[in-house]
Design a protein around this motif. Structure first.
Motif, PDB file in Angstrom:
ATOM      1  N   GLN A   1      -1.445  16.921  -4.727  1.00  0.00           N
ATOM      2  CA  GLN A   1      -2.098  15.936  -5.525  1.00  0.00           C
ATOM      3  C   GLN A   1      -3.571  15.891  -5.577  1.00  0.00           C
ATOM      4  OE1 GLN A   1      -0.543  12.202  -3.983  1.00  0.00           O
ATOM      5  NE2 GLN A   1      -1.724  12.134  -2.239  1.00  0.00           N
ATOM      6  N   ASP A   2      -4.216  16.605  -4.596  1.00  0.00           N
ATOM      7  CA  ASP A   2      -5.605  16.819  -4.783  1.00  0.00           C
ATOM      8  C   ASP A   2      -6.105  18.031  -5.635  1.00  0.00           C
ATOM      9  OD1 ASP A   2      -4.921  18.938  -3.147  1.00  0.00           O
ATOM     10  OD2 ASP A   2      -6.363  18.483  -1.404  1.00  0.00           O
TER      11      ASP A   2
ATOM     12  N   SER B   1       0.873  -1.182   0.034  1.00  0.00           N
ATOM     13  CA  SER B   1       0.003  -0.148  -0.123  1.00  0.00           C
ATOM     14  C   SER B   1       0.919   1.122   0.133  1.00  0.00           C
ATOM     15  CB  SER B   1      -1.072   0.070   1.287  1.00  0.00           C
ATOM     16  OG  SER B   1      -0.164  -0.044   2.426  1.00  0.00           O
TER      17      SER B   1
ATOM     18  N   GLU C   1       1.982   1.721  -3.480  1.00  0.00           N
ATOM     19  CA  GLU C   1       0.957   2.220  -4.321  1.00  0.00           C
ATOM     20  C   GLU C   1       0.511   3.568  -4.140  1.00  0.00           C
ATOM     21  OE1 GLU C   1      -2.518  -0.262  -3.390  1.00  0.00           O
ATOM     22  OE2 GLU C   1      -1.849  -1.996  -4.386  1.00  0.00           O
ATOM     23  N   GLN C   2       0.786   4.148  -2.951  1.00  0.00           N
ATOM     24  CA  GLN C   2       0.519   5.431  -2.759  1.00  0.00           C
ATOM     25  C   GLN C   2       1.667   6.272  -3.275  1.00  0.00           C
ATOM     26  OE1 GLN C   2       0.549   5.933   1.669  1.00  0.00           O
ATOM     27  NE2 GLN C   2      -1.615   5.343   1.648  1.00  0.00           N
ATOM     28  N   LYS C   3       2.883   5.865  -3.407  1.00  0.00           N
ATOM     29  CA  LYS C   3       3.870   6.783  -4.260  1.00  0.00           C
ATOM     30  C   LYS C   3       3.699   6.568  -5.429  1.00  0.00           C
ATOM     31  CE  LYS C   3       7.567   5.974  -0.807  1.00  0.00           C
ATOM     32  NZ  LYS C   3       8.856   5.515  -0.452  1.00  0.00           N
ATOM     33  N   VAL C   4       3.072   5.482  -6.410  1.00  0.00           N
ATOM     34  CA  VAL C   4       2.882   5.308  -7.508  1.00  0.00           C
ATOM     35  C   VAL C   4       1.446   6.237  -8.057  1.00  0.00           C
ATOM     36  CG1 VAL C   4       2.268   3.720  -9.416  1.00  0.00           C
ATOM     37  CG2 VAL C   4       3.797   3.069  -7.955  1.00  0.00           C
ATOM     38  N   GLN C   5       0.723   6.338  -7.094  1.00  0.00           N
ATOM     39  CA  GLN C   5      -0.523   7.063  -7.244  1.00  0.00           C
ATOM     40  C   GLN C   5      -0.290   8.704  -7.280  1.00  0.00           C
ATOM     41  OE1 GLN C   5      -3.645   5.897  -4.473  1.00  0.00           O
ATOM     42  NE2 GLN C   5      -3.932   3.983  -5.597  1.00  0.00           N
ATOM     43  N   GLN C   6       0.875   9.243  -6.685  1.00  0.00           N
ATOM     44  CA  GLN C   6       1.013  10.687  -6.618  1.00  0.00           C
ATOM     45  C   GLN C   6       1.273  10.976  -7.954  1.00  0.00           C
ATOM     46  OE1 GLN C   6       3.225  12.012  -3.396  1.00  0.00           O
ATOM     47  NE2 GLN C   6       3.869  13.974  -4.485  1.00  0.00           N
ATOM     48  N   PRO C   7       0.630  12.238  -8.574  1.00  0.00           N
ATOM     49  CA  PRO C   7       0.977  12.626  -9.742  1.00  0.00           C
ATOM     50  C   PRO C   7       2.531  13.237  -9.728  1.00  0.00           C
ATOM     51  CG  PRO C   7      -0.837  13.761  -8.778  1.00  0.00           C
ATOM     52  CD  PRO C   7      -0.316  12.841  -7.872  1.00  0.00           C
TER      53      PRO C   7
END
Length: 150
Positions: free
Chosen positions: A72-73, A30, A33-39
């Motif tokens: 990122q938001d 997880s 995944e959080q690192k990958v999801q950051q634009p």
């Protein structure tokens, strides 16, 4: 005659150990995944640009320090400070809007001037563009903000 049942503790210990390993692997996954999801465009950028009234650097004007955080938001915080000390520090917050599907052109909402930005992911930089047209300034190198390294 009583039969004694022995429960091997080694096997149960190994079983619990496997469960803990699986849980820690889940946590590691997880986090990845959080690192990958950051634009890729998200981050803190800074630089020195010409003052608000100029289109390039002037000898008599030290310019302004600009710090821009893109979250990122899709929110931002922009801080502009005149290095000549003539103006108050300006801090603006709001949402950003992407102008294209590639997410390389964005607009800082609630900012009246110098609100159009080009994102250069290859060089980890932002380029402030001309108002209305989003064309580069003639002195384009004077309007670059670099990604801060952590």
């Amino acid at each position: 005659m009583k039969k004694t049942v022995l429960i091997p503790l080694i096997a149960t210990g190994a079983l619990f150990g496997c469960q803990e390993a699986n849980q820690s692997q889940g946590k590691d996954t997880s986090a990845i995944e959080q690192k990958v999801q950051q634009p890729l465009w998200a981050g803190a950028y800074s630089g020195t640009t010409p003052c608000m009234g100029c289109h390039s650097r002037c000898e008599e004007c030290p310019g302004m320090a600009v710090d821009l955080v893109l979250n990122q938001d899709q929110t931002y915080e922009l801080r502009r400070e005149s290095l000549s000390g003539h103006n108050e520090v300006e801090v603006l917050k709001g949402r950003l809007l992407f102008k294209n599907a590639e997410q390389t052109q964005l607009e800082l909402l609630n900012v009246k001037s110098r609100n159009l930005i080009y994102v250069d992911l290859d060089h980890q930089m932002l380029e402030i563009r001309e108002d209305q047209t989003a064309q580069p300034y003639a002195a384009q190198d004077d309007f670059l903000l670099e990604l801060a390294t952590a």
